[in-house]
Design a protein around this motif. Structure first.
Motif, mmCIF file in Angstrom:
data_model
loop_
_atom_site.group_PDB
_atom_site.id
_atom_site.type_symbol
_atom_site.label_atom_id
_atom_site.label_comp_id
_atom_site.label_asym_id
_atom_site.label_seq_id
_atom_site.Cartn_x
_atom_site.Cartn_y
_atom_site.Cartn_z
ATOM 1 N N ARG A 1 29.130 48.458 39.646
ATOM 2 C CA ARG A 1 28.399 49.674 40.037
ATOM 3 C C ARG A 1 27.629 49.430 41.325
ATOM 4 O O ARG A 1 27.535 50.314 42.185
ATOM 5 C CB ARG A 1 27.446 50.129 38.917
ATOM 6 N N SER A 2 27.110 48.229 41.470
ATOM 7 C CA SER A 2 26.381 47.888 42.687
ATOM 8 C C SER A 2 27.317 47.904 43.899
ATOM 9 O O SER A 2 26.941 48.366 44.985
ATOM 10 C CB SER A 2 25.734 46.515 42.499
ATOM 11 N N ILE A 3 28.534 47.411 43.718
ATOM 12 C CA ILE A 3 29.531 47.454 44.792
ATOM 13 C C ILE A 3 29.838 48.900 45.179
ATOM 14 O O ILE A 3 29.908 49.242 46.367
ATOM 15 C CB ILE A 3 30.820 46.725 44.342
ATOM 16 N N LEU A 4 29.977 49.758 44.180
ATOM 17 C CA LEU A 4 30.248 51.167 44.468
ATOM 18 C C LEU A 4 29.091 51.799 45.234
ATOM 19 O O LEU A 4 29.309 52.593 46.162
ATOM 20 C CB LEU A 4 30.507 51.927 43.171
ATOM 21 N N ALA A 5 27.872 51.433 44.849
ATOM 22 C CA ALA A 5 26.696 51.982 45.534
ATOM 23 C C ALA A 5 26.727 51.585 47.007
ATOM 24 O O ALA A 5 26.448 52.401 47.893
ATOM 25 C CB ALA A 5 25.421 51.464 44.865
ATOM 26 N N ARG A 6 27.099 50.340 47.264
ATOM 27 C CA ARG A 6 27.221 49.898 48.657
ATOM 28 C C ARG A 6 28.291 50.701 49.398
ATOM 29 O O ARG A 6 28.087 51.137 50.533
ATOM 30 C CB ARG A 6 27.536 48.401 48.700
ATOM 31 N N THR A 52 37.173 51.323 50.488
ATOM 32 C CA THR A 52 36.600 52.664 50.598
ATOM 33 C C THR A 52 36.554 53.282 49.208
ATOM 34 O O THR A 52 37.403 52.987 48.367
ATOM 35 C CB THR A 52 37.493 53.557 51.480
ATOM 36 N N LEU A 53 35.579 54.148 48.992
ATOM 37 C CA LEU A 53 35.485 54.878 47.727
ATOM 38 C C LEU A 53 36.620 55.874 47.586
ATOM 39 O O LEU A 53 37.069 56.454 48.570
ATOM 40 C CB LEU A 53 34.168 55.661 47.651
ATOM 41 N N ARG A 54 37.049 56.070 46.351
ATOM 42 C CA ARG A 54 37.954 57.171 46.030
ATOM 43 C C ARG A 54 37.250 58.075 45.026
ATOM 44 O O ARG A 54 36.813 57.615 43.962
ATOM 45 C CB ARG A 54 39.245 56.646 45.408
ATOM 46 N N PRO A 55 37.151 59.342 45.304
ATOM 47 C CA PRO A 55 36.272 60.216 44.512
ATOM 48 C C PRO A 55 36.793 60.642 43.138
ATOM 49 O O PRO A 55 35.998 60.868 42.228
ATOM 50 C CB PRO A 55 36.109 61.450 45.403
ATOM 51 N N ALA A 56 38.096 60.737 42.963
ATOM 52 C CA ALA A 56 38.632 61.421 41.778
ATOM 53 C C ALA A 56 38.071 60.918 40.439
ATOM 54 O O ALA A 56 37.660 61.734 39.610
ATOM 55 C CB ALA A 56 40.152 61.351 41.788
ATOM 56 N N VAL A 107 33.980 38.180 43.141
ATOM 57 C CA VAL A 107 33.838 39.537 43.678
ATOM 58 C C VAL A 107 35.213 40.171 43.876
ATOM 59 O O VAL A 107 35.413 41.345 43.553
ATOM 60 C CB VAL A 107 33.037 39.525 44.994
ATOM 61 N N SER A 108 36.174 39.389 44.373
ATOM 62 C CA SER A 108 37.530 39.914 44.549
ATOM 63 C C SER A 108 38.114 40.379 43.217
ATOM 64 O O SER A 108 38.832 41.379 43.160
ATOM 65 C CB SER A 108 38.436 38.852 45.172
ATOM 66 N N LYS A 109 37.791 39.652 42.145
ATOM 67 C CA LYS A 109 38.260 40.089 40.824
ATOM 68 C C LYS A 109 37.660 41.438 40.462
ATOM 69 O O LYS A 109 38.351 42.325 39.950
ATOM 70 C CB LYS A 109 37.894 39.052 39.762
ATOM 71 N N HIS A 110 36.363 41.589 40.731
ATOM 72 C CA HIS A 110 35.726 42.875 40.453
ATOM 73 C C HIS A 110 36.382 43.988 41.271
ATOM 74 O O HIS A 110 36.614 45.088 40.773
ATOM 75 C CB HIS A 110 34.231 42.795 40.763
ATOM 76 N N LEU A 111 36.690 43.668 42.526
ATOM 77 C CA LEU A 111 37.344 44.670 43.376
ATOM 78 C C LEU A 111 38.705 45.058 42.797
ATOM 79 O O LEU A 111 39.096 46.228 42.842
ATOM 80 C CB LEU A 111 37.495 44.135 44.805
ATOM 81 N N ALA A 112 39.395 44.085 42.253
ATOM 82 C CA ALA A 112 40.702 44.375 41.646
ATOM 83 C C ALA A 112 40.548 45.335 40.471
ATOM 84 O O ALA A 112 41.372 46.250 40.292
ATOM 85 C CB ALA A 112 41.365 43.073 41.199
ATOM 86 N N VAL A 113 39.493 45.138 39.681
ATOM 87 C CA VAL A 113 39.243 46.031 38.543
ATOM 88 C C VAL A 113 38.953 47.448 39.044
ATOM 89 O O VAL A 113 39.496 48.432 38.526
ATOM 90 C CB VAL A 113 38.063 45.518 37.683
ATOM 91 N N LEU A 114 38.112 47.540 40.075
ATOM 92 C CA LEU A 114 37.777 48.853 40.635
ATOM 93 C C LEU A 114 39.008 49.531 41.224
ATOM 94 O O LEU A 114 39.157 50.755 41.151
ATOM 95 C CB LEU A 114 36.691 48.697 41.715
ATOM 96 N N GLU A 115 39.878 48.713 41.799
ATOM 97 C CA GLU A 115 41.075 49.294 42.416
ATOM 98 C C GLU A 115 42.058 49.783 41.354
ATOM 99 O O GLU A 115 42.665 50.844 41.513
ATOM 100 C CB GLU A 115 41.743 48.272 43.324
#
Lengths: 119, 119
Positions: free
Chosen positions: A17-22, A69-73, A44-52
């Motif tokens: 969530r903190s990454i998304l806030a950034r 970049t954020l994706r809104p959907a 952190v890259s692992k977290h990014l993979a989860v978000l992706e």
DNA sequence: TGAATCCACAACCACATGGTTGTTAATTCG
DNA sequence: CGAATTAACAACCATGTGGTTGTGGATTCA
């Protein structure tokens, strides 16, 4: 797993969530995203993979750097889901008591009907 | 774990969301809640424990039966959190492109300033 | 009282998650 | 070219999660 479950699972980690806030203030590279945390770049890259995987972010390569970049959907998906429950938290406590009392009375009415039906 | 993380972790399971949906139409006993699922009563009780730890539901004993009721507060917490991101999904795609372009330009301006500062 | 019902507790198991370290590919810079 | 930077991939590990079965306590009902 369904889309909403994947999204909520991605959101339930405070680091993510903190990454998304950034990212809400604009795209950022992996190093920039990793900087605030006391964990390795790999984590952190692992977290990014989860978000992706949850489609909450997307990649965009630029040379050595990999911007996110954020994706809104999926955010909208969460908002729409929780919206169903708005009446529960918006009613005053008194009104909520009324609501629960009402539901309880409907409930016991149903019970009586069941008993009646059995006779 | 923080409250929002606990809430989202509780919500990311479809069985548990389904239980909440049932409870939105009024209190229910464990057996009633377990009935729609092809899993054991004990598994459902575990899910109820997770929901209760997240304060999404509360217990109310009545004889042998143990009724569950919704608690509204954590839903509001989720709604408030996701609300921050509304501008991302509400903007039209064109406007979103504008937004991202804008953020990107701010970004490269910062970069230039950094370079300037180094000189 | 004795049987049935409702439900919680405990132990167990397979798998996912979140972290680590080691390494390496690709790119940029001197 | 050679060194440094960026970030991904892989293997490993401890812990948590979601299911199971077995069991037993409390309550209701015949």
């Amino acid at each position: 797993m369904d889309s909403l479950s994947t999204t909520l699972a991605a959101l339930c980690d405070p680091t993510r969530r903190s990454i998304l806030a950034r990212l809400a203030s604009g795209p950022a590279s992996v190093n920039e995203l990793a900087a605030p945390f006391s964990m390795s770049q790999q984590s952190v890259s692992k977290h990014l993979a989860v978000l992706e995987k949850a489609r909450l972010i997307e990649q965009q390569r630029e040379g050595r750097q990999n911007f996110r970049t954020l994706r809104p959907a999926p955010f909208k998906e969460v908002a729409d889901w929780v919206e169903q429950y708005r009446r529960f938290w918006e009613d005053s406590f008194d009104r909520l008591d009324d609501l629960l009392l009402e539901l309880k009375q409907e409930r016991s009415k149903e019970k009586k009907n069941v008993r009646k039906a059995r006779k």
